[in-house]
Design a protein around this motif. Structure first.
Motif, PDB file in Angstrom:
ATOM      1  N   ILE A 233      -4.306   0.569  -0.151  1.00 55.09           N
ATOM      2  CA  ILE A 233      -2.941  -0.208  -0.075  1.00 55.09           C
ATOM      3  C   ILE A 233      -1.888   0.554  -0.944  1.00 55.09           C
ATOM      4  O   ILE A 233      -0.834   0.484  -0.441  1.00 55.09           O
ATOM      5  CB  ILE A 233      -3.392  -1.431  -0.501  1.00 55.09           C
ATOM      6  CG1 ILE A 233      -4.198  -2.399   0.540  1.00 55.09           C
ATOM      7  CG2 ILE A 233      -1.993  -2.399  -0.530  1.00 55.09           C
ATOM      8  CD1 ILE A 233      -4.750  -3.622   0.019  1.00 55.09           C
ATOM      9  N   LEU A 234      -2.358   0.793  -1.909  1.00 53.28           N
ATOM     10  CA  LEU A 234      -1.382   1.417  -2.914  1.00 53.28           C
ATOM     11  C   LEU A 234      -1.216   3.005  -2.644  1.00 53.28           C
ATOM     12  O   LEU A 234      -0.365   3.683  -3.300  1.00 53.28           O
ATOM     13  CB  LEU A 234      -1.589   1.002  -4.312  1.00 53.28           C
ATOM     14  CG  LEU A 234      -1.794  -0.410  -4.636  1.00 53.28           C
ATOM     15  CD1 LEU A 234      -2.360  -0.588  -6.095  1.00 53.28           C
ATOM     16  CD2 LEU A 234      -0.434  -0.940  -4.623  1.00 53.28           C
ATOM     17  N   ARG A 235      -1.891   3.440  -1.793  1.00 54.27           N
ATOM     18  CA  ARG A 235      -1.974   4.876  -1.604  1.00 54.27           C
ATOM     19  C   ARG A 235      -2.187   5.925  -2.708  1.00 54.27           C
ATOM     20  O   ARG A 235      -1.555   6.845  -3.334  1.00 54.27           O
ATOM     21  CB  ARG A 235      -0.689   5.341  -0.843  1.00 54.27           C
ATOM     22  CG  ARG A 235      -0.452   4.660   0.472  1.00 54.27           C
ATOM     23  CD  ARG A 235       1.021   4.981   0.730  1.00 54.27           C
ATOM     24  NE  ARG A 235       1.417   4.533   2.076  1.00 54.27           N
ATOM     25  CZ  ARG A 235       2.529   4.773   2.944  1.00 54.27           C
ATOM     26  NH1 ARG A 235       3.428   5.470   2.451  1.00 54.27           N
ATOM     27  NH2 ARG A 235       2.672   3.899   4.042  1.00 54.27           N
ATOM     28  N   LEU A 236      -3.197   5.369  -3.526  1.00 50.38           N
ATOM     29  CA  LEU A 236      -3.723   6.179  -4.722  1.00 50.38           C
ATOM     30  C   LEU A 236      -4.715   7.093  -4.494  1.00 50.38           C
ATOM     31  O   LEU A 236      -5.706   6.731  -3.925  1.00 50.38           O
ATOM     32  CB  LEU A 236      -4.167   5.144  -5.583  1.00 50.38           C
ATOM     33  CG  LEU A 236      -3.008   3.983  -6.255  1.00 50.38           C
ATOM     34  CD1 LEU A 236      -3.714   3.175  -7.271  1.00 50.38           C
ATOM     35  CD2 LEU A 236      -1.999   4.741  -7.043  1.00 50.38           C
ATOM     36  N   GLY A 237      -4.394   8.224  -5.074  1.00 46.29           N
ATOM     37  CA  GLY A 237      -5.476   9.331  -5.010  1.00 46.29           C
ATOM     38  C   GLY A 237      -5.864   9.745  -6.128  1.00 46.29           C
ATOM     39  O   GLY A 237      -5.041   9.977  -6.937  1.00 46.29           O
ATOM     40  N   GLY A 238      -7.254  10.423  -6.311  1.00 46.09           N
ATOM     41  CA  GLY A 238      -7.584  10.944  -7.406  1.00 46.09           C
ATOM     42  C   GLY A 238      -7.953   9.762  -8.541  1.00 46.09           C
ATOM     43  O   GLY A 238      -8.146   8.580  -8.277  1.00 46.09           O
ATOM     44  N   LYS A 273       6.344   2.020   4.183  1.00 47.48           N
ATOM     45  CA  LYS A 273       6.306   1.145   5.351  1.00 47.48           C
ATOM     46  C   LYS A 273       5.540  -0.082   5.158  1.00 47.48           C
ATOM     47  O   LYS A 273       5.735  -0.888   6.141  1.00 47.48           O
ATOM     48  CB  LYS A 273       6.238   1.821   6.581  1.00 47.48           C
ATOM     49  CG  LYS A 273       7.522   2.952   6.767  1.00 47.48           C
ATOM     50  CD  LYS A 273       7.279   3.332   8.108  1.00 47.48           C
ATOM     51  CE  LYS A 273       8.136   4.457   8.611  1.00 47.48           C
ATOM     52  NZ  LYS A 273       8.260   5.210   9.760  1.00 47.48           N
ATOM     53  N   ASP A 274       4.378   0.014   4.277  1.00 44.13           N
ATOM     54  CA  ASP A 274       3.338  -1.171   4.402  1.00 44.13           C
ATOM     55  C   ASP A 274       3.770  -2.274   3.372  1.00 44.13           C
ATOM     56  O   ASP A 274       4.419  -1.909   2.290  1.00 44.13           O
ATOM     57  CB  ASP A 274       2.077  -0.740   3.962  1.00 44.13           C
ATOM     58  CG  ASP A 274       1.549   0.497   4.784  1.00 44.13           C
ATOM     59  OD1 ASP A 274       0.988   1.632   4.467  1.00 44.13           O
ATOM     60  OD2 ASP A 274       1.898   0.578   6.026  1.00 44.13           O
ATOM     61  N   SER A 275       3.808  -3.474   3.775  1.00 47.89           N
ATOM     62  CA  SER A 275       3.831  -4.607   2.797  1.00 47.89           C
ATOM     63  C   SER A 275       2.648  -5.447   2.530  1.00 47.89           C
ATOM     64  O   SER A 275       1.630  -5.179   3.336  1.00 47.89           O
ATOM     65  CB  SER A 275       4.839  -5.423   3.539  1.00 47.89           C
ATOM     66  OG  SER A 275       6.045  -4.889   3.824  1.00 47.89           O
ATOM     67  N   PHE A 276       2.661  -5.784   1.309  1.00 49.17           N
ATOM     68  CA  PHE A 276       1.356  -6.610   0.896  1.00 49.17           C
ATOM     69  C   PHE A 276       1.748  -7.512  -0.050  1.00 49.17           C
ATOM     70  O   PHE A 276       2.949  -7.561  -0.716  1.00 49.17           O
ATOM     71  CB  PHE A 276       0.504  -5.533   0.187  1.00 49.17           C
ATOM     72  CG  PHE A 276       0.990  -4.745  -0.681  1.00 49.17           C
ATOM     73  CD1 PHE A 276       1.684  -3.524  -0.626  1.00 49.17           C
ATOM     74  CD2 PHE A 276       0.809  -5.182  -2.083  1.00 49.17           C
ATOM     75  CE1 PHE A 276       2.126  -2.610  -1.567  1.00 49.17           C
ATOM     76  CE2 PHE A 276       1.492  -4.435  -3.243  1.00 49.17           C
ATOM     77  CZ  PHE A 276       1.946  -3.080  -2.962  1.00 49.17           C
ATOM     78  N   LEU A 296      -4.671  -7.628  -4.237  1.00 47.89           N
ATOM     79  CA  LEU A 296      -3.678  -7.225  -2.906  1.00 47.89           C
ATOM     80  C   LEU A 296      -4.225  -7.582  -1.779  1.00 47.89           C
ATOM     81  O   LEU A 296      -5.449  -7.182  -1.351  1.00 47.89           O
ATOM     82  CB  LEU A 296      -3.571  -5.608  -3.388  1.00 47.89           C
ATOM     83  CG  LEU A 296      -3.042  -5.007  -4.823  1.00 47.89           C
ATOM     84  CD1 LEU A 296      -3.180  -3.501  -4.720  1.00 47.89           C
ATOM     85  CD2 LEU A 296      -1.679  -5.620  -5.093  1.00 47.89           C
ATOM     86  N   HIS A 297      -3.458  -8.067  -0.926  1.00 49.19           N
ATOM     87  CA  HIS A 297      -3.725  -8.493   0.270  1.00 49.19           C
ATOM     88  C   HIS A 297      -2.678  -8.002   1.302  1.00 49.19           C
ATOM     89  O   HIS A 297      -1.426  -7.849   1.407  1.00 49.19           O
ATOM     90  CB  HIS A 297      -3.661  -9.991   0.433  1.00 49.19           C
ATOM     91  CG  HIS A 297      -4.696 -10.770  -0.256  1.00 49.19           C
ATOM     92  ND1 HIS A 297      -4.297 -11.248  -1.646  1.00 49.19           N
ATOM     93  CD2 HIS A 297      -5.912 -11.457  -0.112  1.00 49.19           C
ATOM     94  CE1 HIS A 297      -5.247 -11.750  -2.059  1.00 49.19           C
ATOM     95  NE2 HIS A 297      -6.180 -12.007  -1.128  1.00 49.19           N
ATOM     96  N   GLU A 298      -3.229  -7.048   2.207  1.00 46.21           N
ATOM     97  CA  GLU A 298      -2.522  -6.618   3.327  1.00 46.21           C
ATOM     98  C   GLU A 298      -1.937  -7.634   4.479  1.00 46.21           C
ATOM     99  O   GLU A 298      -2.584  -8.502   4.603  1.00 46.21           O
ATOM    100  CB  GLU A 298      -3.200  -5.666   4.104  1.00 46.21           C
ATOM    101  CG  GLU A 298      -3.541  -4.364   3.098  1.00 46.21           C
ATOM    102  CD  GLU A 298      -4.327  -3.256   4.339  1.00 46.21           C
ATOM    103  OE1 GLU A 298      -3.774  -2.150   4.593  1.00 46.21           O
ATOM    104  OE2 GLU A 298      -5.589  -3.349   4.608  1.00 46.21           O
ATOM    105  N   ALA A 299      -0.776  -7.426   4.705  1.00 40.79           N
ATOM    106  CA  ALA A 299      -0.019  -8.415   5.843  1.00 40.79           C
ATOM    107  C   ALA A 299      -0.743  -7.634   7.085  1.00 40.79           C
ATOM    108  O   ALA A 299      -0.083  -6.714   7.314  1.00 40.79           O
ATOM    109  CB  ALA A 299       1.296  -8.448   5.500  1.00 40.79           C
TER     110      ALA A 299
END
Length: 647
Positions: A233-238, A273-276, A296-299
């Motif tokens: 959701i947060l686009r976290l890597g590593g 572009k993602d909302s949560f 965190l919850h995706e819409a």
């Protein structure tokens, strides 16, 4: 700010709309576009992409948009009024120079066939032809009209083809009154839709738990653990451990949670572009906050559901438009009333709202609903006085197919079923007959209903608010109201004080209603100090509603920019004369009213003092005052004394 998209199918409607929105002062809210029959749907989609809240159009263009099926925005249609028809027929007579011309009418969407009835009164031979919604079809109908040889053609897009056949034609258009009515309705729909949009984005109600992201934080707000869903959701890597949450969610304010130990719920955020939705709950060790857990919850499908829910609610009118911020006034009485109402709103218990006519009981009811746990559900307002006993049962509780002669083949849900998951507001409950009171009592006790002609019970999840401008306790004593129902609805009582008991609010309300006149009439009256003083001295038997009417009447009738005492006195005198029967004495105002109110003020002071000495014990206070407890309760309500005030 709400946005309105207007699609004008003719130049006349375009020009008239441009002038009217300027007069109404809403030019910055309106996106005005021209579109013919073929382009209407494409323009509607363009406006929808620009995030307009509501569309306004007319005729065949409106019909095309409604039939498209993939335009989600609500549509307000510009009506064709009888006045518009009459003016068009008058134009037909003018251009043909005939007193009784033969008129061929090619109708379009929104033109009702019952206008045939106007023809004899206007002395014309009016012939209807089939409605057509494509240019090819319209041309076929025009060709048929030409073959029939009328004197003049009346219609919409069809009039542009008449010139090819040298046939006189008149465009049937909408007048300024119809345009203004449509724009005013669009403003209401846009405001309500904007509220629904904000709620949807703020809460993101529908979220799949299996896709919930979880992030644990230490007391400094540094990430200790983030599950795969949170990383996605947060686009976290590593490696993410050790990073501060503010680095990845800079707009999520954690201070109230980590520093004050408060729970943060349902904050709408976006990344790319993602909302949560993000929520945070403190981790407590004793009295200390040792960290927090962020979820965190995706819409996913809220946008799709929003259209369905909103259309359903708007179609039925089941929306509460007002909140506590709409309640004007800063007097101690109204502030106390608002404070108590906000406390009641947090519960799901029944609330009895009392007060004279015009004090704003429904305004408080809507505000309670919009601040309650069921605010996402519908708000159904029912005026019990408007329901005759013969219809009361079927309207409140619904009926099944064939329940009685004339019943709908599909049956019908009652007001209680329409309010499922929300609030039902029963206004003027004192006017309900004994049978209706009996049925209502059972519903409140059992929390389920059975439709008329039905064979099973339907469980109810509905909050009940009731209101009355009559003394229900006195009606119980006279046998006009069931005592068991009274005690059932009298769990939480909110008394809305009359305007004469909160004089400090009169200047505030006067200026508020004057500001509303600017939007309604493009004219805002100003009041001199003497005029305000004269308004304050008035008794206001009609309360806030009467004050609003007086301000609007002053706005419309006065030629002066600054209103003086004599202007106010003239309108108040006309009001009083119109209200009184011949020979009836006028109510006191000014010093006389204050002198008459002095004994009431003394009685209120004496009751408050006695209750204080008895520590709020009404039984002991009643004995000390030499009256029974019922009389004391009535006097407390009369003077706006609540238990909370005494405590």
């Amino acid at each position: 700010m709400s946005k309105i998209g207007v699609i004008a199918p003719t130049q006349q409607i375009y020009d008239s709309t441009q002038a009217i929105i300027a007069q109404m002062g809403i030019a910055d809210m309106v996106m005005l576009r021209s579109a013919d029959l073929e382009d209407a749907v494409a323009v509607a989609k363009e406006l929808e992409a620009a995030e307009v809240d509501v569309l306004v159009s007319r005729g065949g263009a409106a019909g095309r948009i409604l039939a498209a099926g993939d335009v989600a925005a609500p549509l307000v249609e510009i009506a064709i009024s009888a006045q518009d028809i009459a003016q068009a027929i008058h134009e037909c007579k003018r251009i043909t120079k005939l007193e009784s011309p033969r008129i061929a009418l090619i109708p379009f969407h929104g033109v009702r066939e019952d206008i045939r009835a106007l023809a004899p009164f206007l002395n014309v031979d009016l012939r209807f032809y089939p409605a057509a919604d494509t240019m090819a079809w319209i041309e076929e109908v025009v060709h048929q009209v030409v073959s029939d040889g009328p004197d003049v053609l009346l219609g919409g897009a069809s009039v542009h083809l008449a010139a090819k056949y040298n046939l006189p034609a008149v465009l049937l258009t909408s007048g300024d009154i119809s345009l203004r009515i449509a724009l005013e309705e669009a403003l209401k729909v846009a405001y309500a839709r904007r509220i629904e949009k904000e709620r949807a984005k703020r809460l993101e109600v529908v979220i799949e738990l299996s896709r919930e992201g979880v992030v644990t934080l230490d007391e400094g707000g540094h990430i200790q653990l983030a599950n795969p869903a949170a990383c996605r959701i947060l686009r976290l890597g590593g490696a993410v451990a050790g990073r501060h949450l503010h680095e990845v969610l800079p707009r999520f304010e954690l201070a109230p949670c980590l520093e004050l130990g408060e729970t943060i719920s349902d904050v709408l955020l976006s990344r790319g572009k993602d909302s949560f939705m993000a929520s945070a709950r403190p981790i407590r060790v004793g009295k200390d906050v040792a960290g927090a857990v962020v979820t965190l919850h995706e819409a996913q499908y809220i946008s799709d559901m929003e259209n369905t829910i909103r259309k359903e609610l708007f179609t039925k009118g089941l929306v509460a438009s007002y909140t506590f911020r709409h309640i004007q006034g800063a007097s101690p009485q109204i502030e106390e009333c608002r404070r108590v109402a906000e406390q009641y709103a947090a519960t799901m218990s029944t609330v009895l709202i009392t007060g004279e006519t015009g004090t704003g009981k429904e305004l408080f009811a809507q505000s309670i609903h919009n601040a309650s746990p069921c605010r996402q559900g519908p708000f159904v307002a029912v005026n019990c006085a408007a329901l005759p006993p013969s219809l009361l049962e079927s309207e409140l509780f619904g009926y099944e197919e064939g329940a009685f002669t004339g019943a709908s083949r599909k049956g019908k849900p009652g007001f209680f079923e329409l309010a499922q998951g929300g609030t039902i507001f029963l206004d003027e409950i004192s006017e309900m007959d004994n049978y209706g009171q009996t049925r209502l009592l059972r519903i409140l006790q059992e929390r389920c209903i059975m439709r008329l002609g039905g064979g099973s019970y339907v469980p109810l999840d509905v909050r009940v608010l009731v209101a009355s401008n009559r003394d229900l306790e006195e009606m119980v004593q006279t046998g006009d109201f069931r005592s068991d129902l009274y005690y059932r609805i009298n769990l939480l009582t909110l008394h809305v004080p009359p305007l004469r008991e909160r004089e400090d609010d009169i200047p505030v309300l006067t200026r508020f209603f004057a500001a509303q006149c600017r939007h309604k009439y493009n004219k805002e009256p100003r009041f001199s100090d003497a005029a305000i003083a004269r308004l304050t001295e008035h008794a206001w038997p009609g309360n806030v509603r009467e004050l609003q009417n007086v301000v609007e009447r002053l706005c419309l009738s006065s030629q002066s920019f600054l209103l003086g005492e004599e202007d106010v006195a003239a309108v108040l005198t006309r009001n009083r004369v119109a209200r009184l029967a011949p020979g009836q004495a006028q109510p006191a105002s000014g010093p006389a009213r204050r002198q008459a109110a002095a004994p009431r003020d003394e009685e209120r002071r004496r009751i408050l003092e006695t209750l204080g000495n008895c520590r709020g014990n009404q039984k002991k206070a009643a004995e000390a005052l030499g009256m029974d407890r019922g009389t004391l309760s009535r006097k407390m309500r009369k003077h706006g004394i609540h238990k909370t005030i005494v405590a």
